[in-house]
Write a protein that holds these residues in place. Sequence first.
Motif, mmCIF file in Angstrom:
data_model
loop_
_atom_site.group_PDB
_atom_site.id
_atom_site.type_symbol
_atom_site.label_atom_id
_atom_site.label_comp_id
_atom_site.label_asym_id
_atom_site.label_seq_id
_atom_site.Cartn_x
_atom_site.Cartn_y
_atom_site.Cartn_z
ATOM 1 N N TYR A 1 0.844 -1.199 0.000
ATOM 2 C CA TYR A 1 0.000 0.000 0.000
ATOM 3 C C TYR A 1 0.872 1.239 0.000
ATOM 4 N N ARG A 2 0.374 2.285 -0.625
ATOM 5 C CA ARG A 2 1.092 3.550 -0.661
ATOM 6 C C ARG A 2 0.386 4.559 0.236
ATOM 7 N N PHE A 3 1.181 5.155 1.115
ATOM 8 C CA PHE A 3 0.677 6.185 2.035
ATOM 9 C C PHE A 3 1.369 7.495 1.716
ATOM 10 N N PHE A 4 0.617 8.570 1.760
ATOM 11 C CA PHE A 4 1.204 9.909 1.722
ATOM 12 C C PHE A 4 0.892 10.540 3.077
ATOM 13 N N ALA A 5 1.918 10.741 3.881
ATOM 14 C CA ALA A 5 1.752 11.319 5.218
ATOM 15 C C ALA A 5 2.328 12.731 5.200
ATOM 16 N N VAL B 1 -4.072 8.870 2.395
ATOM 17 C CA VAL B 1 -3.452 10.131 2.795
ATOM 18 C C VAL B 1 -3.665 10.252 4.300
ATOM 19 N N LEU B 2 -2.585 10.490 5.019
ATOM 20 C CA LEU B 2 -2.624 10.704 6.471
ATOM 21 C C LEU B 2 -2.106 12.105 6.737
ATOM 22 N N SER B 3 -2.918 12.932 7.374
ATOM 23 C CA SER B 3 -2.493 14.304 7.633
ATOM 24 C C SER B 3 -3.172 14.817 8.897
ATOM 25 N N HIS B 4 -2.712 15.943 9.365
ATOM 26 C CA HIS B 4 -3.389 16.586 10.495
ATOM 27 C C HIS B 4 -4.467 17.518 9.942
ATOM 28 N N LYS C 1 -7.766 6.215 -1.804
ATOM 29 C CA LYS C 1 -8.934 5.461 -1.335
ATOM 30 C C LYS C 1 -9.564 6.129 -0.116
ATOM 31 N N ALA C 2 -8.704 6.696 0.745
ATOM 32 C CA ALA C 2 -9.208 7.353 1.954
ATOM 33 C C ALA C 2 -8.206 8.402 2.411
ATOM 34 N N TRP C 3 -8.747 9.520 2.936
ATOM 35 C CA TRP C 3 -7.936 10.598 3.513
ATOM 36 C C TRP C 3 -8.337 10.684 4.979
ATOM 37 N N LEU C 4 -7.369 10.485 5.857
ATOM 38 C CA LEU C 4 -7.615 10.494 7.293
ATOM 39 C C LEU C 4 -6.894 11.679 7.921
ATOM 40 N N PHE C 5 -7.610 12.456 8.731
ATOM 41 C CA PHE C 5 -7.047 13.651 9.342
ATOM 42 C C PHE C 5 -7.702 13.871 10.706
ATOM 43 N N GLY C 6 -7.106 14.712 11.569
ATOM 44 C CA GLY C 6 -7.617 14.855 12.922
ATOM 45 C C GLY C 6 -7.696 16.258 13.486
ATOM 46 N N HIS C 7 -7.392 17.254 12.708
ATOM 47 C CA HIS C 7 -7.247 18.624 13.201
ATOM 48 C C HIS C 7 -8.478 19.162 13.936
ATOM 49 N N TYR C 8 -9.651 18.687 13.607
ATOM 50 C CA TYR C 8 -10.880 19.272 14.162
ATOM 51 C C TYR C 8 -11.462 18.489 15.336
ATOM 52 N N HIS C 9 -10.679 17.559 15.872
ATOM 53 C CA HIS C 9 -11.006 16.860 17.117
ATOM 54 C C HIS C 9 -12.416 16.282 17.123
ATOM 55 N N GLY C 10 -12.697 15.478 16.147
ATOM 56 C CA GLY C 10 -13.980 14.794 16.079
ATOM 57 C C GLY C 10 -13.798 13.442 15.416
ATOM 58 N N ASN C 11 -14.890 12.717 15.307
ATOM 59 C CA ASN C 11 -14.868 11.397 14.693
ATOM 60 C C ASN C 11 -16.067 11.288 13.764
ATOM 61 N N LYS C 12 -15.825 11.425 12.452
ATOM 62 C CA LYS C 12 -16.936 11.279 11.521
ATOM 63 C C LYS C 12 -16.432 11.164 10.089
ATOM 64 N N LYS C 13 -17.258 10.558 9.273
ATOM 65 C CA LYS C 13 -17.013 10.544 7.839
ATOM 66 C C LYS C 13 -17.497 11.892 7.330
ATOM 67 N N VAL C 14 -16.600 12.643 6.713
ATOM 68 C CA VAL C 14 -16.915 14.006 6.296
ATOM 69 C C VAL C 14 -17.484 14.026 4.880
ATOM 70 N N GLU D 1 -17.239 11.350 1.019
ATOM 71 C CA GLU D 1 -17.107 9.950 0.594
ATOM 72 C C GLU D 1 -15.794 9.294 1.032
ATOM 73 N N LYS D 2 -14.674 9.960 0.838
ATOM 74 C CA LYS D 2 -13.378 9.352 1.144
ATOM 75 C C LYS D 2 -12.595 10.102 2.225
ATOM 76 N N TYR D 3 -13.239 10.997 2.952
ATOM 77 C CA TYR D 3 -12.560 11.827 3.951
ATOM 78 C C TYR D 3 -13.068 11.472 5.343
ATOM 79 N N PHE D 4 -12.132 11.176 6.253
ATOM 80 C CA PHE D 4 -12.495 10.752 7.597
ATOM 81 C C PHE D 4 -11.781 11.596 8.641
ATOM 82 N N LEU D 5 -12.557 12.258 9.470
ATOM 83 C CA LEU D 5 -12.027 12.998 10.609
ATOM 84 C C LEU D 5 -11.922 12.000 11.758
ATOM 85 N N LEU D 6 -10.702 11.801 12.244
ATOM 86 C CA LEU D 6 -10.462 10.843 13.328
ATOM 87 C C LEU D 6 -9.724 11.531 14.461
#
Length: 141
Positions: free
Chosen positions: A4-8, A75-78, A113-126, A128-133
């Motif tokens: 798998y390829r990750f862009f962090a 994609v993994l980012s803040h 396939k999915a973009w995971l980020f956490g800057h907004y301190h929540g947990n939800k699918k924002v 189709e492919k964006y996830f706030l964790l």
Amino acid sequence: MQGYRFFAFGGAASHDISDGILEQEEKRRIRLYYKLDKDFRIRNRNWWEAEMPSEEEMRHGMEILEKYHYDVDFVLSHCCTLRAASLCSEEKFTEDTLTRYFDQLLENGLQFKAWLFGHYHGNKKVMEKYFLLYEQIIRLI
């Protein structure tokens, strides 16, 4: 994870500093700001000048993506794109250098396939492919 390829890519602009950035030595003022529930940060305790990536780091990220034809699995980012940020922050968030950078990556053809980020301190699918964790753990594959 093999195969798998990750862009962090880290960094984000603090959005809760409307009342300023105080120095650690300003103890009386810090106590007062806490009592008044002000939006502030303390330099080198919970705010750092290098919170945003440099132009060189952003250029390097783009060069890496170019090598892989802007095609990654995750994609993994803040921080995140402006559209995702707006949806997470109830339209309170305004664009900055980093959201413009992420938007530019999309314009350059970034596929994922999915973009995971956490800057907004929540947990939800924002979107189709964006996830706030923030406190949630999810299975990627």
